[in-house]
Design a protein around this motif. Structure first.
Motif, PDB file in Angstrom:
ATOM      1  N   LEU A 269       0.824  -1.206   0.000  1.00 40.75           N
ATOM      2  CA  LEU A 269       0.000   0.000   0.000  1.00 40.75           C
ATOM      3  C   LEU A 269       0.862   1.262   0.000  1.00 40.75           C
ATOM      4  O   LEU A 269       0.622   2.193  -0.774  1.00 40.75           O
ATOM      5  CB  LEU A 269      -0.916  -0.021   1.220  1.00 40.75           C
ATOM      6  N   LEU A 270       1.884   1.300   0.831  1.00 42.68           N
ATOM      7  CA  LEU A 270       2.748   2.485   0.885  1.00 42.68           C
ATOM      8  C   LEU A 270       3.542   2.682  -0.398  1.00 42.68           C
ATOM      9  O   LEU A 270       3.693   3.816  -0.876  1.00 42.68           O
ATOM     10  CB  LEU A 270       3.684   2.385   2.092  1.00 42.68           C
ATOM     11  N   VAL A 271       4.051   1.603  -0.956  1.00 43.77           N
ATOM     12  CA  VAL A 271       4.794   1.721  -2.218  1.00 43.77           C
ATOM     13  C   VAL A 271       3.855   2.182  -3.325  1.00 43.77           C
ATOM     14  O   VAL A 271       4.214   3.033  -4.147  1.00 43.77           O
ATOM     15  CB  VAL A 271       5.474   0.379  -2.583  1.00 43.77           C
ATOM     16  N   GLY A 272       2.639   1.635  -3.355  1.00 47.12           N
ATOM     17  CA  GLY A 272       1.688   2.038  -4.388  1.00 47.12           C
ATOM     18  C   GLY A 272       1.269   3.483  -4.285  1.00 47.12           C
ATOM     19  O   GLY A 272       1.025   4.144  -5.292  1.00 47.12           O
ATOM     20  N   VAL A 273       1.195   4.019  -3.075  1.00 46.04           N
ATOM     21  CA  VAL A 273       0.766   5.402  -2.893  1.00 46.04           C
ATOM     22  C   VAL A 273       1.908   6.380  -3.136  1.00 46.04           C
ATOM     23  O   VAL A 273       1.749   7.382  -3.835  1.00 46.04           O
ATOM     24  CB  VAL A 273       0.183   5.605  -1.472  1.00 46.04           C
ATOM     25  N   PHE A 274       3.087   6.086  -2.585  1.00 43.90           N
ATOM     26  CA  PHE A 274       4.157   7.086  -2.589  1.00 43.90           C
ATOM     27  C   PHE A 274       5.205   6.917  -3.688  1.00 43.90           C
ATOM     28  O   PHE A 274       5.898   7.870  -4.016  1.00 43.90           O
ATOM     29  CB  PHE A 274       4.853   7.103  -1.223  1.00 43.90           C
ATOM     30  N   ALA A 275       5.320   5.743  -4.273  1.00 44.90           N
ATOM     31  CA  ALA A 275       6.331   5.552  -5.318  1.00 44.90           C
ATOM     32  C   ALA A 275       5.709   5.805  -6.687  1.00 44.90           C
ATOM     33  O   ALA A 275       4.550   5.500  -6.930  1.00 44.90           O
ATOM     34  CB  ALA A 275       6.901   4.147  -5.253  1.00 44.90           C
ATOM     35  N   SER A 276       6.505   6.354  -7.556  1.00 44.60           N
ATOM     36  CA  SER A 276       6.046   6.595  -8.918  1.00 44.60           C
ATOM     37  C   SER A 276       6.533   5.432  -9.785  1.00 44.60           C
ATOM     38  O   SER A 276       7.659   5.435 -10.275  1.00 44.60           O
ATOM     39  CB  SER A 276       6.597   7.934  -9.427  1.00 44.60           C
ATOM     40  N   LEU A 277       5.672   4.447  -9.954  1.00 43.25           N
ATOM     41  CA  LEU A 277       6.022   3.263 -10.722  1.00 43.25           C
ATOM     42  C   LEU A 277       5.354   3.309 -12.087  1.00 43.25           C
ATOM     43  O   LEU A 277       4.152   3.474 -12.207  1.00 43.25           O
ATOM     44  CB  LEU A 277       5.579   2.000  -9.988  1.00 43.25           C
ATOM     45  N   LYS A 278       6.173   3.140 -13.116  1.00 39.65           N
ATOM     46  CA  LYS A 278       5.635   3.152 -14.473  1.00 39.65           C
ATOM     47  C   LYS A 278       6.089   1.896 -15.191  1.00 39.65           C
ATOM     48  O   LYS A 278       7.236   1.481 -15.094  1.00 39.65           O
ATOM     49  CB  LYS A 278       6.105   4.383 -15.234  1.00 39.65           C
ATOM     50  N   LEU A 279       5.159   1.284 -15.912  1.00 37.58           N
ATOM     51  CA  LEU A 279       5.442   0.101 -16.712  1.00 37.58           C
ATOM     52  C   LEU A 279       4.939   0.380 -18.117  1.00 37.58           C
ATOM     53  O   LEU A 279       3.749   0.608 -18.326  1.00 37.58           O
ATOM     54  CB  LEU A 279       4.726  -1.116 -16.111  1.00 37.58           C
ATOM     55  N   ASN A 280       5.865   0.390 -19.067  1.00 35.55           N
ATOM     56  CA  ASN A 280       5.543   0.736 -20.460  1.00 35.55           C
ATOM     57  C   ASN A 280       4.882   2.110 -20.566  1.00 35.55           C
ATOM     58  O   ASN A 280       3.961   2.311 -21.347  1.00 35.55           O
ATOM     59  CB  ASN A 280       4.643  -0.322 -21.107  1.00 35.55           C
ATOM     60  N   GLY A 281       5.345   3.044 -19.769  1.00 33.97           N
ATOM     61  CA  GLY A 281       4.846   4.405 -19.814  1.00 33.97           C
ATOM     62  C   GLY A 281       3.532   4.629 -19.081  1.00 33.97           C
ATOM     63  O   GLY A 281       3.017   5.740 -19.079  1.00 33.97           O
ATOM     64  N   GLU A 282       2.963   3.601 -18.456  1.00 35.24           N
ATOM     65  CA  GLU A 282       1.699   3.755 -17.733  1.00 35.24           C
ATOM     66  C   GLU A 282       1.916   3.581 -16.241  1.00 35.24           C
ATOM     67  O   GLU A 282       2.730   2.780 -15.814  1.00 35.24           O
ATOM     68  CB  GLU A 282       0.680   2.723 -18.222  1.00 35.24           C
ATOM     69  N   GLU A 283       1.161   4.342 -15.475  1.00 38.51           N
ATOM     70  CA  GLU A 283       1.242   4.269 -14.008  1.00 38.51           C
ATOM     71  C   GLU A 283       0.657   2.937 -13.534  1.00 38.51           C
ATOM     72  O   GLU A 283      -0.434   2.543 -13.933  1.00 38.51           O
ATOM     73  CB  GLU A 283       0.456   5.428 -13.394  1.00 38.51           C
ATOM     74  N   CYS A 284       1.377   2.230 -12.673  1.00 37.07           N
ATOM     75  CA  CYS A 284       0.870   0.936 -12.175  1.00 37.07           C
ATOM     76  C   CYS A 284       0.822   0.902 -10.645  1.00 37.07           C
ATOM     77  O   CYS A 284       0.778  -0.174 -10.057  1.00 37.07           O
ATOM     78  CB  CYS A 284       1.705  -0.219 -12.716  1.00 37.07           C
ATOM     79  N   GLY A 285       0.784   2.054 -10.023  1.00 39.23           N
ATOM     80  CA  GLY A 285       0.707   2.106  -8.569  1.00 39.23           C
ATOM     81  C   GLY A 285      -0.640   1.664  -8.032  1.00 39.23           C
ATOM     82  O   GLY A 285      -0.743   1.191  -6.900  1.00 39.23           O
ATOM     83  N   ASP A 286      -1.689   1.796  -8.866  1.00 38.33           N
ATOM     84  CA  ASP A 286      -3.021   1.384  -8.422  1.00 38.33           C
ATOM     85  C   ASP A 286      -3.077  -0.101  -8.096  1.00 38.33           C
ATOM     86  O   ASP A 286      -3.760  -0.521  -7.158  1.00 38.33           O
ATOM     87  CB  ASP A 286      -4.067   1.696  -9.483  1.00 38.33           C
ATOM     88  N   VAL A 287      -2.365  -0.895  -8.867  1.00 37.89           N
ATOM     89  CA  VAL A 287      -2.363  -2.342  -8.639  1.00 37.89           C
ATOM     90  C   VAL A 287      -1.778  -2.656  -7.270  1.00 37.89           C
ATOM     91  O   VAL A 287      -2.296  -3.515  -6.537  1.00 37.89           O
ATOM     92  CB  VAL A 287      -1.572  -3.061  -9.754  1.00 37.89           C
ATOM     93  N   LEU A 288      -0.725  -1.947  -6.903  1.00 38.94           N
ATOM     94  CA  LEU A 288      -0.126  -2.164  -5.593  1.00 38.94           C
ATOM     95  C   LEU A 288      -1.042  -1.690  -4.466  1.00 38.94           C
ATOM     96  O   LEU A 288      -1.118  -2.324  -3.411  1.00 38.94           O
ATOM     97  CB  LEU A 288       1.228  -1.463  -5.501  1.00 38.94           C
ATOM     98  N   VAL A 289      -1.743  -0.606  -4.687  1.00 40.83           N
ATOM     99  CA  VAL A 289      -2.677  -0.110  -3.673  1.00 40.83           C
ATOM    100  C   VAL A 289      -3.794  -1.124  -3.452  1.00 40.83           C
ATOM    101  O   VAL A 289      -4.112  -1.486  -2.315  1.00 40.83           O
ATOM    102  CB  VAL A 289      -3.259   1.267  -4.071  1.00 40.83           C
ATOM    103  N   TYR A 290      -4.385  -1.613  -4.537  1.00 43.84           N
ATOM    104  CA  TYR A 290      -5.473  -2.590  -4.414  1.00 43.84           C
ATOM    105  C   TYR A 290      -4.998  -3.904  -3.818  1.00 43.84           C
ATOM    106  O   TYR A 290      -5.686  -4.513  -2.995  1.00 43.84           O
ATOM    107  CB  TYR A 290      -6.134  -2.831  -5.771  1.00 43.84           C
ATOM    108  N   SER A 291      -3.820  -4.346  -4.228  1.00 45.24           N
ATOM    109  CA  SER A 291      -3.314  -5.607  -3.656  1.00 45.24           C
ATOM    110  C   SER A 291      -2.959  -5.419  -2.176  1.00 45.24           C
ATOM    111  O   SER A 291      -3.140  -6.336  -1.369  1.00 45.24           O
ATOM    112  CB  SER A 291      -2.110  -6.117  -4.439  1.00 45.24           C
ATOM    113  N   GLY A 292      -2.472  -4.247  -1.811  1.00 38.45           N
ATOM    114  CA  GLY A 292      -2.195  -3.971  -0.402  1.00 38.45           C
ATOM    115  C   GLY A 292      -3.455  -4.007   0.440  1.00 38.45           C
ATOM    116  O   GLY A 292      -3.463  -4.558   1.541  1.00 38.45           O
TER     117      GLY A 292
END
Length: 112
Positions: A28-51
């Motif tokens: 949850l913390l990584v998904g909220v505070f880290a700027s993660l991009k995969l193929n130019g798209e933001e993928c932090g939502d997946v980490l938030v939901y999985s958290g």
């Protein structure tokens, strides 16, 4: 192993609950505070939901651990003399309430 004596029963459920809390909180913390991009798209939502899913699953672990540590009622012998007096008082009050309700019900049904 004096450290784990207070944990009593269901140590596996405790370990699962703590691990799920740690994984869920970290995700949850990584998904909220880290700027993660995969193929130019933001993928932090997946980490938030999985958290959030990990944290919800940890609630089940905590419930299992807590319910596994509930001790049963002590035998009647351990209650002593007070238990029989309390039982008699409870029965007496219950009978008076029940007889009062029964008499009230019968008196109303006779009026109709």
């Amino acid at each position: 192993m004096g450290l784990c004596d207070d944990l009593s029963h269901c140590k596996v459920a405790l370990v699962i609950a703590v691990l799920m809390d740690l994984l869920g909180g970290a995700s949850l913390l990584v998904g909220v505070f880290a700027s993660l991009k995969l193929n130019g798209e933001e993928c932090g939502d997946v980490l938030v939901y999985s958290g959030i899913l990990f944290l919800v699953a940890s609630l089940a672990g905590w419930v299992l651990w807590y319910s596994g540590n509930i001790e049963g009622l002590p035998p009647k012998k351990e209650h002593g003399h007070l238990n029989s007096a309390v039982d008699r008082l409870a029965r007496r009050v219950s009978r008076k309430i029940f007889s009062h309700r029964r008499n009230k019900y019968y008196s109303q049904s006779n009026r109709v």
